[in-house]
Design an enzyme around this catalytic site. Structure first.
Site, short mmCIF file in Angstrom:
data_model
loop_
_atom_site.label_atom_id
_atom_site.label_comp_id
_atom_site.label_asym_id
_atom_site.label_seq_id
_atom_site.Cartn_x
_atom_site.Cartn_y
_atom_site.Cartn_z
N LYS A 99 39.26 -31.92 22.68
CA LYS A 99 38.77 -30.61 22.25
C LYS A 99 39.92 -29.93 21.51
O LYS A 99 41.04 -29.88 22.04
CB LYS A 99 38.35 -29.76 23.45
CG LYS A 99 37.06 -30.22 24.05
CD LYS A 99 36.53 -29.23 25.06
CE LYS A 99 35.14 -29.62 25.56
NZ LYS A 99 34.88 -31.05 25.71
N ASP A 133 35.56 -33.42 19.93
CA ASP A 133 34.37 -32.76 20.49
C ASP A 133 34.05 -31.52 19.66
O ASP A 133 34.93 -30.94 19.02
CB ASP A 133 34.63 -32.31 21.93
CG ASP A 133 34.71 -33.46 22.93
OD1 ASP A 133 34.42 -34.61 22.55
OD2 ASP A 133 35.08 -33.20 24.09
N ARG A 183 29.34 -38.28 16.17
CA ARG A 183 28.61 -38.28 17.43
C ARG A 183 27.55 -37.18 17.35
O ARG A 183 27.87 -36.00 17.30
CB ARG A 183 29.56 -37.99 18.60
CG ARG A 183 28.83 -37.96 19.94
CD ARG A 183 29.60 -37.17 20.98
NE ARG A 183 30.91 -37.71 21.20
CZ ARG A 183 31.95 -36.98 21.62
NH1 ARG A 183 31.81 -35.68 21.84
NH2 ARG A 183 33.12 -37.54 21.81
N LYS A 186 22.89 -32.89 21.26
CA LYS A 186 22.01 -31.71 21.13
C LYS A 186 22.83 -30.43 21.07
O LYS A 186 22.49 -29.50 20.36
CB LYS A 186 21.03 -31.64 22.31
CG LYS A 186 19.95 -32.71 22.25
CD LYS A 186 18.88 -32.50 23.31
CE LYS A 186 17.89 -33.65 23.30
NZ LYS A 186 16.85 -33.53 24.34
N GLY A 187 23.93 -30.36 21.84
CA GLY A 187 24.73 -29.13 21.91
C GLY A 187 24.63 -28.54 23.30
O GLY A 187 23.54 -28.44 23.86
N THR A 226 22.80 -39.12 23.69
CA THR A 226 21.70 -38.44 24.39
C THR A 226 21.24 -39.29 25.57
O THR A 226 21.46 -40.50 25.59
CB THR A 226 20.51 -38.18 23.44
OG1 THR A 226 19.48 -37.49 24.14
CG2 THR A 226 19.92 -39.47 22.87
N HIS A 227 20.58 -38.61 26.55
CA HIS A 227 19.95 -39.33 27.67
C HIS A 227 18.44 -39.16 27.60
O HIS A 227 17.75 -39.41 28.57
CB HIS A 227 20.46 -38.77 29.01
CG HIS A 227 21.93 -38.53 29.03
ND1 HIS A 227 22.49 -37.33 28.67
CD2 HIS A 227 22.95 -39.35 29.33
CE1 HIS A 227 23.81 -37.42 28.74
NE2 HIS A 227 24.11 -38.64 29.13
P1 FDA Z 1 18.27 -33.44 27.66
O1 FDA Z 1 19.12 -32.32 28.10
O2 FDA Z 1 16.90 -33.15 27.16
O3 FDA Z 1 18.22 -34.50 28.84
C1 FDA Z 1 17.38 -35.65 28.81
C2 FDA Z 1 17.33 -36.22 30.20
O4 FDA Z 1 18.62 -36.70 30.58
C3 FDA Z 1 17.00 -35.16 31.28
O5 FDA Z 1 15.62 -35.03 31.46
C4 FDA Z 1 17.71 -35.70 32.50
O6 FDA Z 1 16.91 -36.73 33.07
C5 FDA Z 1 18.94 -36.36 31.92
N1 FDA Z 1 20.10 -35.45 31.92
C6 FDA Z 1 20.64 -34.77 30.88
N2 FDA Z 1 21.72 -34.06 31.25
C7 FDA Z 1 21.86 -34.29 32.58
C8 FDA Z 1 22.80 -33.85 33.55
N3 FDA Z 1 23.79 -33.02 33.24
N4 FDA Z 1 22.64 -34.29 34.82
C9 FDA Z 1 21.65 -35.15 35.16
N5 FDA Z 1 20.73 -35.60 34.27
C10 FDA Z 1 20.83 -35.18 33.02
N6 FDA Z 1 27.86 -31.24 23.63
C11 FDA Z 1 28.59 -30.43 22.82
O7 FDA Z 1 28.22 -29.28 22.61
N7 FDA Z 1 29.73 -30.90 22.24
C12 FDA Z 1 30.17 -32.17 22.40
O8 FDA Z 1 31.19 -32.56 21.84
C13 FDA Z 1 29.41 -33.03 23.26
N8 FDA Z 1 29.80 -34.31 23.49
C14 FDA Z 1 28.94 -35.17 24.16
C15 FDA Z 1 29.27 -36.51 24.28
C16 FDA Z 1 28.37 -37.40 24.85
C17 FDA Z 1 28.72 -38.84 24.94
C18 FDA Z 1 27.12 -36.92 25.34
C19 FDA Z 1 26.11 -37.85 25.92
C20 FDA Z 1 26.83 -35.58 25.28
C21 FDA Z 1 27.73 -34.69 24.71
N9 FDA Z 1 27.47 -33.33 24.65
C22 FDA Z 1 28.25 -32.52 23.85
C23 FDA Z 1 26.39 -32.75 25.50
C24 FDA Z 1 25.07 -32.65 24.76
O9 FDA Z 1 25.16 -31.67 23.75
C25 FDA Z 1 23.93 -32.28 25.72
O10 FDA Z 1 24.19 -31.03 26.28
C26 FDA Z 1 23.70 -33.29 26.84
O11 FDA Z 1 23.89 -34.61 26.40
C27 FDA Z 1 22.26 -33.18 27.39
O12 FDA Z 1 21.34 -33.42 26.37
P2 FDA Z 1 20.43 -34.76 26.26
O13 FDA Z 1 20.48 -35.18 24.83
O14 FDA Z 1 20.86 -35.77 27.23
O15 FDA Z 1 18.96 -34.26 26.48
#
Ligand code: FDA
Length: 304
Positions: A99, A133, A183, A186-187, A226-227
């Site tokens: 960061k 990041d 990378r 979503k944020g 993403t997850h």
């Molecule tokens: P979403 O939030 O819709 O989640 C999809 C599903 O994944 C959920 O239904 C749940 O099952 C599971 N899940 C998600 N988060 C979970 C948690 N905390 N605990 C348990 N289960 C969970 N953001 C940012 O602003 N700056 C950055 O530099 C980064 N860097 C980064 C690196 C990497 C490798 C990842 C995977 C994510 C980031 N993020 C980030 C965070 C990103 O912006 C976001 O907030 C999270 O990944 C959650 O969003 P999803 O895309 O997973 O979707």
């Protein structure tokens, strides 16, 4: 992306007495171990080697952000240099995620740029890269600009972009011109409606549009972070016609079964492995994304 409940969680966990409950009690610290590899570099290396054996790459994040003085920023840089050295010595297939506010952005921008350049140079010596990041929206412009400057000299950087920000397609034009890895996530911060999409549907649609854009571009290496099953399905489909490489990225401790499934089906996956004692702000963002995580803590606290 932060829901209304997620914003409430962020506001709640920012209160000093709440912070104290998390950091000073056993259930609070136990919750952190679900998302954080441990407090030391040895803990991070052990987690990285375990993931390496399962076929995943890693990105090691020495937790910390918004340092308040030069000595903290210098010590963060030195911790990352030590981390890169260990990645080299252990032969880990990994890089580091930093960061810029941890390197001094906002307090001493010159130092932050020099430190990012020093990390890029050391990463090059061991044949790896540095991911930057993306933090709160007031830092986006400064982050993209610093990335462009250091990338022009070193060429082994990557940058995170946030699908929820309305400005991201314009930032991507600049990142594509600079080259490197991108990378897409979503944020994770609470941002106002004039800057960021607020609804899940809008953020998901933006994420899919940006996935299409990065997958279709040969100058950059896309990492789809993403997850979310539906976003993963869209990326998998678009990835089929991509002739150059790309990867999925997920967070340590989140949807580990899905991580195994992606690896088993032949996808490239990099796991973001956070470590260090400054884990609290990272934990609050993981709680805000999935407020249900808070119940694990409250149940454990109540049973004491
Ligand atoms: P979403 O939030 O819709 O989640 C999809 C599903 O994944 C959920 O239904 C749940 O099952 C599971 N899940 C998600 N988060 C979970 C948690 N905390 N605990 C348990 N289960 C969970 N953001 C940012 O602003 N700056 C950055 O530099 C980064 N860097 C980064 C690196 C990497 C490798 C990842 C995977 C994510 C980031 N993020 C980030 C965070 C990103 O912006 C976001 O907030 C999270 O990944 C959650 O969003 P999803 O895309 O997973 O979707």
């Amino acid at each position: 992306m932060t829901s209304t409940l997620g914003r409430t969680v962020l506001a709640f966990t920012e209160q000093p007495p709440v912070r104290k409950v998390f950091t000073d009690t056993r259930p609070g610290r136990a919750l952190s171990t679900r998302f954080v590899a441990g407090e030391t570099l040895d803990d991070a290396v052990a987690a990285a080697l375990g993931l390496d054996r399962r076929g995943a790459r890693v990105s090691l994040d020495h937790l910390g952000e918004h340092v308040s003085d030069r000595s903290q920023a210098e010590s963060a840089r030195d911790d990352y240099l030590a981390c890169l050295d260990r990645i080299g010595v252990e032969g880990i297939d990994g890089n580091i995620s930093v960061k810029l506010t941890q390197l001094g952005l906002g307090t001493d921008d010159g130092l932050a740029a020099e430190s990012l350049a020093a990390l890029a140079a050391r990463a090059r010596e061991i044949g790896t890269s540095v991911s930057v990041d993306m933090e709160e929206s007031e830092l986006t412009e400064a982050t993209v600009t610093m990335f462009e400057r250091v990338q022009a000299v070193h060429g082994n950087l990557g940058l995170a972009v946030q699908a929820y920000l309305r400005r991201t397609p314009r930032d991507l034009d600049r990142i594509i011109a600079a080259g490197g890895h991108v990378r897409l996530c979503k944020g994770a911060y609470a941002e106002p409606p004039d800057l960021a999409y607020q609804s899940r549907a809008e953020v998901n649609a933006a994420f899919d549009r940006l996935t299409r854009l990065v997958m279709g571009n040969g100058r950059i290496y896309p990492a789809i972070a993403t997850h979310d099953d539906e976003r993963i399905a869209v990326a998998t489909e678009l990835g089929r016609s991509r002739t150059k490489g790309w990867e999925f990225q997920m967070l340590y401790g989140v949807r580990t079964k899905l991580q195994e499934e992606l690896l088993a089906s032949g996808h490239k996956l990099r796991v973001y492995v956070p470590y260090g004692s400054a884990w609290y702000p990272y934990l609050t963002r993981r709680l805000a994304e999935r407020p249900a995580n808070l119940w694990f803590f409250l149940r454990a606290a109540a049973s004491r």
